[in-house]
Design a protein around this motif. Structure first.
Motif, short mmCIF file in Angstrom:
data_model
loop_
_atom_site.label_atom_id
_atom_site.label_comp_id
_atom_site.label_asym_id
_atom_site.label_seq_id
_atom_site.Cartn_x
_atom_site.Cartn_y
_atom_site.Cartn_z
N LEU A 74 70.53 41.51 29.34
CA LEU A 74 70.24 40.61 30.47
C LEU A 74 69.87 39.20 30.01
O LEU A 74 69.67 38.31 30.85
CB LEU A 74 69.10 41.18 31.32
N LYS A 75 69.77 39.00 28.71
CA LYS A 75 69.37 37.70 28.16
C LYS A 75 70.33 36.59 28.64
O LYS A 75 71.54 36.76 28.62
CB LYS A 75 69.41 37.76 26.64
N PRO A 76 69.80 35.44 29.11
CA PRO A 76 70.69 34.31 29.42
C PRO A 76 71.40 33.83 28.15
O PRO A 76 70.75 33.48 27.16
CB PRO A 76 69.72 33.24 29.95
N VAL A 77 72.73 33.88 28.18
CA VAL A 77 73.54 33.51 27.02
C VAL A 77 74.57 32.47 27.45
O VAL A 77 75.30 32.67 28.42
CB VAL A 77 74.27 34.73 26.43
N PHE A 78 74.62 31.36 26.72
CA PHE A 78 75.53 30.27 27.07
C PHE A 78 76.42 29.91 25.88
O PHE A 78 76.07 30.13 24.72
CB PHE A 78 74.75 29.02 27.49
N LEU A 79 77.57 29.35 26.21
CA LEU A 79 78.47 28.78 25.21
C LEU A 79 78.30 27.27 25.23
O LEU A 79 78.07 26.68 26.28
CB LEU A 79 79.93 29.13 25.55
N GLN A 80 78.47 26.63 24.07
CA GLN A 80 78.39 25.18 24.03
C GLN A 80 79.70 24.57 24.53
O GLN A 80 80.79 24.96 24.11
CB GLN A 80 78.09 24.69 22.61
N LYS A 81 79.57 23.59 25.41
CA LYS A 81 80.74 23.02 26.08
C LYS A 81 81.68 22.31 25.11
O LYS A 81 82.89 22.25 25.33
CB LYS A 81 80.30 22.06 27.17
N LYS A 85 92.37 31.87 26.00
CA LYS A 85 91.90 31.97 27.38
C LYS A 85 91.84 33.41 27.86
O LYS A 85 90.98 33.78 28.68
CB LYS A 85 92.83 31.16 28.29
N LYS A 86 92.73 34.24 27.35
CA LYS A 86 92.78 35.63 27.80
C LYS A 86 91.52 36.41 27.43
O LYS A 86 91.29 37.49 27.98
CB LYS A 86 94.01 36.33 27.21
N TYR A 87 90.70 35.89 26.53
CA TYR A 87 89.47 36.58 26.16
C TYR A 87 88.41 36.51 27.26
O TYR A 87 87.45 37.27 27.25
CB TYR A 87 88.88 35.99 24.87
N ASN A 88 88.56 35.55 28.19
CA ASN A 88 87.61 35.42 29.30
C ASN A 88 86.17 35.25 28.79
O ASN A 88 85.24 35.84 29.35
CB ASN A 88 87.69 36.63 30.22
N LEU A 89 85.97 34.46 27.77
CA LEU A 89 84.64 34.34 27.16
C LEU A 89 83.58 33.89 28.15
O LEU A 89 82.46 34.42 28.15
CB LEU A 89 84.69 33.37 25.97
N ARG A 90 83.92 32.94 29.00
CA ARG A 90 82.89 32.43 29.92
C ARG A 90 82.49 33.47 30.96
O ARG A 90 81.44 33.35 31.59
CB ARG A 90 83.36 31.15 30.61
N HIS A 91 83.33 34.51 31.13
CA HIS A 91 83.00 35.56 32.08
C HIS A 91 82.25 36.72 31.41
O HIS A 91 81.89 37.69 32.07
CB HIS A 91 84.27 36.09 32.76
N LEU A 92 82.03 36.60 30.11
CA LEU A 92 81.25 37.60 29.38
C LEU A 92 79.82 37.12 29.15
O LEU A 92 79.02 37.80 28.51
CB LEU A 92 81.90 37.92 28.03
N CYS A 93 79.50 35.94 29.67
CA CYS A 93 78.17 35.37 29.50
C CYS A 93 77.84 34.52 30.72
O CYS A 93 78.43 34.70 31.79
CB CYS A 93 78.09 34.56 28.20
N ASP A 94 76.92 33.57 30.56
CA ASP A 94 76.49 32.74 31.69
C ASP A 94 77.21 31.40 31.76
O ASP A 94 76.80 30.52 32.52
CB ASP A 94 74.97 32.52 31.62
N GLY A 95 78.29 31.26 30.98
CA GLY A 95 79.09 30.05 31.07
C GLY A 95 78.72 29.01 30.02
O GLY A 95 78.14 29.33 28.98
N TYR A 96 79.05 27.76 30.32
CA TYR A 96 78.87 26.67 29.37
C TYR A 96 77.67 25.79 29.73
O TYR A 96 77.33 25.64 30.91
CB TYR A 96 80.11 25.76 29.37
N ILE A 97 77.05 25.23 28.69
CA ILE A 97 76.10 24.15 28.89
C ILE A 97 76.52 22.97 28.00
O ILE A 97 77.14 23.17 26.95
CB ILE A 97 74.64 24.54 28.59
N ASP A 98 76.20 21.80 28.44
CA ASP A 98 76.63 20.58 27.76
C ASP A 98 75.48 19.97 26.97
O ASP A 98 74.45 19.61 27.55
CB ASP A 98 77.14 19.58 28.80
N HIS A 99 75.64 19.89 25.65
CA HIS A 99 74.63 19.25 24.78
C HIS A 99 73.24 19.84 24.96
O HIS A 99 72.24 19.13 24.98
CB HIS A 99 74.60 17.74 25.03
N LEU A 100 73.17 21.15 25.14
CA LEU A 100 71.90 21.87 25.22
C LEU A 100 71.07 21.50 26.45
O LEU A 100 69.87 21.73 26.48
CB LEU A 100 71.07 21.65 23.95
N HIS A 101 71.70 20.95 27.46
CA HIS A 101 70.99 20.60 28.69
C HIS A 101 71.26 21.66 29.75
O HIS A 101 72.40 21.89 30.15
CB HIS A 101 71.44 19.23 29.21
#
Length: 322
Positions: free
Chosen positions: A62-69, A79-95
């Motif tokens: 359940l940990k909030p997990v983000f990818l760096q934009k 794209k077929k890996y659907n990475l952003r749908h396996l976590c909470d999406g992207y954040i930009d510059h740690l904001h």
């Protein structure tokens, strides 16, 4: 506090997980509130995210997990890996910016979890409901060529191995949860699947009604006004000229001497050479090579799901103190 830990908005702490991702090792969940993945190789990232999803501890899955934009371009190559749908999406510059409220809700939900023993009889359903409830999200499919039917539910399918098992097990779980009243569903699309292997990767093609070959050529039908003779264009072709084989008159002007009322198919198979106007439609399954008629395909409805109040009362809230 670890020197690799950063403090973001509202005092939320985060840690960059490049080394953990490289080794596919789950770190101590206490090191930070949020995990941020900054590894550039999408396949390795996918493996790590799936390890998080499959982990038995709710403090991990359940940990909030983000990818760096800034790595989005690298990830889009797969794209077929659907990475952003396996976590909470992207954040930009740690904001975190507008993610603060949702992250705080997730952290509050995790903090107030109790009685994680004695889960629902379907542990994967339990974990799925906890996750989507804590994110306040619907359970949605995401079109992808890296799935059996083209409409995967990426996070749920990560619990299973192999395309067919992932598809069948996810479908069964969601259908049973709907029938049990834990999920509502809303129609989104219709899919046609191979009747043998349930693949959605199908090739539709015209076939000769006489021999079944799909090596066909489309020709124009010529209608000669003067003598009313009708045949395919090749019957009229004499070098650079068009000569009617019935009355031996040259056809010069379309719309004056002749017209093209329709098209005709010609089978190029050497021992067939059949001409016909209405071909059969055959369906070839790319996955298992089965040949079938459109009427033999499985027709499947694709849905978006929402957690019901019954699920909240019986599966989610009994494990939470608030």
């Amino acid at each position: 506090m670890s020197q690799n830990t950063l403090t973001l908005e509202n005092g939320i702490t985060a840690v960059l997980l490049h080394d953990s991702v490289s080794k596919n090792e789950i770190p101590d969940h206490n090191i930070a509130d949020v995990w941020i993945i900054n590894h550039e190789k999408p396949w390795i990232v996918k493996q790590f995210l799936q390890s998080i999803i499959k982990h038995p501890d709710p403090h991990v899955y359940l940990k909030p997990v983000f990818l760096q934009k800034n790595l989005k371009i690298a990830y889009k190559k797969k794209k077929k890996y659907n990475l952003r749908h396996l976590c909470d999406g992207y954040i930009d510059h740690l904001h975190l910016d507008d993610r603060v409220a949702s992250v705080e809700f997730i952290l509050h939900f995790i903090k107030n979890l109790q009685k994680t023993e004695g889960l629902h009889s379907n542990e994967i359903l339990q974990k799925t409901l906890w996750y989507y409830y804590s994110r306040n999200k619907k359970i949605e499919f995401h079109e992808s060529s890296d799935s059996l039917n083209g409409y995967p539910y990426p996070r749920i399918e990560s619990y299973f191995s192999g395309q067919k098992e992932s598809y069948l097990s996810t479908k069964e779980m969601l259908t049973n949860a709907y029938k049990s009243g834990f999920l509502n569903r809303n129609y989104a699309d219709t899919s046609h699947l191979c009747h043998k292997c349930s693949s959605g990767f199908l090739n539709y093609r015209e076939e000769c009604p006489k021999c079944g070959s799909h090596n066909l050529q489309v020709r124009s039908l010529i209608h000669h006004f003067r003598c009313a003779y009708v045949a395919s264009e090749d019957h009229f072709q004499k070098g650079e000229r068009m000569i009617c084989p019935k009355c031996n008159t040259e056809l010069k002007n379309l719309g004056v001497d002749y017209d093209r009322p329709s098209k005709i198919f010609f089978c190029k198979k050497q021992d067939c050479r059949h001409e016909f106007q209405k071909p059969l439609i055959g369906v070839h399954c790319i996955s298992c090579k089965t040949e079938q008629a459109p009427s033999e395909l499985k027709v499947e409805k694709i849905y978006k799901y929402e957690i019901t109040q019954k699920a909240i009362n019986e599966i989610i809230m009994p494990h939470s103190i608030g």
